[in-house]
Motif scaffolding. Sequence first.
Motif, short mmCIF file in Angstrom:
data_model
loop_
_atom_site.label_atom_id
_atom_site.label_comp_id
_atom_site.label_asym_id
_atom_site.label_seq_id
_atom_site.Cartn_x
_atom_site.Cartn_y
_atom_site.Cartn_z
N THR A 181 -1.36 11.49 -6.13
CA THR A 181 -1.07 10.13 -6.59
C THR A 181 0.09 9.49 -5.85
O THR A 181 0.20 8.26 -5.83
N TRP A 182 0.94 10.28 -5.23
CA TRP A 182 2.05 9.72 -4.46
C TRP A 182 1.53 8.86 -3.31
O TRP A 182 2.24 7.97 -2.81
N ALA A 183 0.27 9.10 -2.86
CA ALA A 183 -0.30 8.37 -1.73
C ALA A 183 -0.91 7.03 -2.13
O ALA A 183 -1.33 6.26 -1.25
N LEU A 184 -0.97 6.71 -3.42
CA LEU A 184 -1.60 5.47 -3.87
C LEU A 184 -1.04 4.23 -3.17
O LEU A 184 -1.82 3.34 -2.80
N PRO A 185 0.27 4.11 -2.96
CA PRO A 185 0.77 2.92 -2.25
C PRO A 185 0.23 2.80 -0.82
O PRO A 185 0.11 1.69 -0.30
N ALA A 186 -0.10 3.91 -0.19
CA ALA A 186 -0.68 3.85 1.16
C ALA A 186 -2.05 3.18 1.13
O ALA A 186 -2.37 2.34 1.99
N TYR A 187 -2.86 3.52 0.13
CA TYR A 187 -4.18 2.91 0.02
C TYR A 187 -4.08 1.43 -0.34
O TYR A 187 -4.85 0.60 0.15
N ALA A 188 -3.13 1.09 -1.19
CA ALA A 188 -2.92 -0.32 -1.54
C ALA A 188 -2.49 -1.12 -0.31
O ALA A 188 -2.96 -2.25 -0.09
N ARG A 189 -1.63 -0.54 0.49
CA ARG A 189 -1.20 -1.22 1.72
C ARG A 189 -2.37 -1.39 2.68
O ARG A 189 -2.52 -2.44 3.32
N TYR A 190 -3.20 -0.38 2.78
CA TYR A 190 -4.39 -0.44 3.64
C TYR A 190 -5.31 -1.57 3.20
O TYR A 190 -5.78 -2.36 4.04
N ASP A 191 -5.59 -1.66 1.91
CA ASP A 191 -6.43 -2.76 1.41
C ASP A 191 -5.82 -4.11 1.74
O ASP A 191 -6.53 -5.05 2.12
N ARG A 192 -4.52 -4.20 1.63
CA ARG A 192 -3.84 -5.48 1.81
C ARG A 192 -3.76 -5.87 3.28
O ARG A 192 -3.98 -7.04 3.63
N GLU A 193 -3.46 -4.92 4.16
CA GLU A 193 -3.22 -5.24 5.56
C GLU A 193 -4.48 -5.19 6.42
O GLU A 193 -4.65 -6.01 7.33
N VAL A 194 -5.37 -4.25 6.15
CA VAL A 194 -6.57 -4.08 6.99
C VAL A 194 -7.78 -4.76 6.38
O VAL A 194 -8.68 -5.19 7.08
N ARG A 195 -7.83 -4.85 5.06
CA ARG A 195 -8.94 -5.47 4.33
C ARG A 195 -10.28 -4.83 4.73
O ARG A 195 -11.20 -5.50 5.19
N PRO A 196 -10.40 -3.52 4.54
CA PRO A 196 -11.61 -2.82 4.99
C PRO A 196 -12.88 -3.31 4.31
O PRO A 196 -13.96 -3.23 4.89
#
Length: 210
Positions: free
Chosen positions: A171-186
């Motif tokens: 769960t510590w990695a959740l901010p990484a996935y949120a940043r990915y959604d926000r910056e890359v918009r996969p």
Amino acid sequence: MSYRPISPERLVEELTERIAGLSARPWTRVVVDGAGPEPARLADALVDPLRVLGREVLRVSAWDFLRPASLRLERGRHDPDVRYEDWLDVSALRREVFDPLAPDGSGEVLPALWDRDRDRAYRLPRTRLPDGAVLLLDGELLLGRGLPADLVVHLWLSPAARDRRLPGEETWALPAYARYDREVRPEETADVVVRMDHPRNPAMRVSPPA
């Protein structure tokens, strides 16, 4: 964006058809991207159907192209920005996997580079892929890195689903996935997007992004 419900079995069938129908070239490079174990499971599920169609398949995981622990964990084991930016050895993945499968490449791929559990090189021989072969690569946070894939499949999870389904130690990695959604918009940039909040009842968008 419009999505349609699809069964897991039909998802594999449609992706197999799409991969097999890509424009003729020496090799086809397919990326299956997303958080958690589902990208690996889907990539594994595509192997046999493609082989039934006469296509040789090489399964590669981006998890075998992470940086050594001395670099990856230099700022600690639980830094989400480092996971997002520095865990994956992008240069090695391009050099050893994607570039050899370019139209003018050698076809000789290194299937795995770094054993993250033992923190040492695998020292595997290169694999020579015949014409018509398919690379199936799974991993996380792969879009936006310039990997020259012929087809990118993104398995999308809502923030609530990520919170619910990731193991407690991750769960510590959740901010990484949120940043990915926000910056890359996969969800907007991948060729194929599959919503996987409920893996037994996925929903698929197959139209290419505008």
